[in-house]
Design a protein around this motif. Sequence first.
Motif, PDB file in Angstrom:
ATOM      1  N   TYR A  82      41.498  58.918  55.012  1.00  0.00           N
ATOM      2  CA  TYR A  82      42.670  58.742  55.868  1.00  0.00           C
ATOM      3  C   TYR A  82      43.147  60.116  56.335  1.00  0.00           C
ATOM      4  CZ  TYR A  82      42.827  53.822  55.087  1.00  0.00           C
ATOM      5  OH  TYR A  82      42.435  52.465  54.970  1.00  0.00           O
TER       6      TYR A  82
ATOM      7  N   THR B 167      45.296  48.399  62.030  1.00  0.00           N
ATOM      8  CA  THR B 167      43.859  49.247  62.062  1.00  0.00           C
ATOM      9  C   THR B 167      43.057  48.521  63.240  1.00  0.00           C
ATOM     10  OG1 THR B 167      43.869  49.714  59.865  1.00  0.00           O
ATOM     11  CG2 THR B 167      41.711  49.603  60.776  1.00  0.00           C
TER      12      THR B 167
ATOM     13  N   ASP C 207      44.113  54.000  63.079  1.00  0.00           N
ATOM     14  CA  ASP C 207      45.304  53.625  62.361  1.00  0.00           C
ATOM     15  C   ASP C 207      46.666  53.903  63.010  1.00  0.00           C
ATOM     16  OD1 ASP C 207      43.900  52.093  60.065  1.00  0.00           O
ATOM     17  OD2 ASP C 207      43.471  54.352  59.777  1.00  0.00           O
TER      18      ASP C 207
ATOM     19  N   HIS D  72      40.497  56.529  60.142  1.00  0.00           N
ATOM     20  CA  HIS D  72      39.859  56.432  58.503  1.00  0.00           C
ATOM     21  C   HIS D  72      38.401  56.482  58.869  1.00  0.00           C
ATOM     22  CE1 HIS D  72      40.094  52.150  60.307  1.00  0.00           C
ATOM     23  NE2 HIS D  72      38.637  52.180  59.610  1.00  0.00           N
TER      24      HIS D  72
ATOM     25  N   LYS E   4      36.418  56.303  50.955  1.00  0.00           N
ATOM     26  CA  LYS E   4      37.329  56.148  52.253  1.00  0.00           C
ATOM     27  C   LYS E   4      38.349  57.151  52.289  1.00  0.00           C
ATOM     28  CE  LYS E   4      39.036  52.579  54.926  1.00  0.00           C
ATOM     29  NZ  LYS E   4      38.816  51.221  55.434  1.00  0.00           N
TER      30      LYS E   4
END
Length: 184
Positions: free
Chosen positions: A21, A133, A143, A183, A19
């Motif tokens: 961001y 989110t 986000d 994200h 993941k």
Amino acid sequence: MIAAMFFMATSASAELRYKGYVETNGGVFIPADYYGTGVMAGISTSHGVELIQGLFVGAGIDANYVTYTEPGQGRHSVDESDYSGNFAVFAEGRYNFLRKKRISPFVGLRLGGGYEGVEEDGCFYGSLAAGCTFNITKRFGLDVSLGYSIWSGSDSYKDEYDSYHETTWSRSFSGLALRVGVHF
């Protein structure tokens, strides 16, 4: 703590998923001591794994441009605007409470070290954030959060002509910023 969570997640045969961001931020820069308040704008990115549903653990960087007011010297001096940059490398933990929902509140913590450009010193870096989110797809979303960051360092000065006296000081600089990012 992060290592313990990682161990528990892998030993429970959880599926680790990548993941990432990327966030921009803008807000108020609050220097310590005699400096005046200014503004800050920056960008950060963090990358890691989702250990269990909603729990992200990773590492990243945060870079900010800051302005502030520096007091002038002398009796008839004028305060001057100045600018610098803050940079940090951090470990991050983030938890989304309602991960399977379209809208999910989250909290996050970043801890690390960096460079604060006002006093031009290495420093401790910490940041707390709370936000929401907005999941667009299963893997992509927006986000939005409000974050408080601190850069705290110390230094010392020893007079070259007086070996018995050493001056030490510590300063903390903080910022309150709105963060907006994605994200994936």
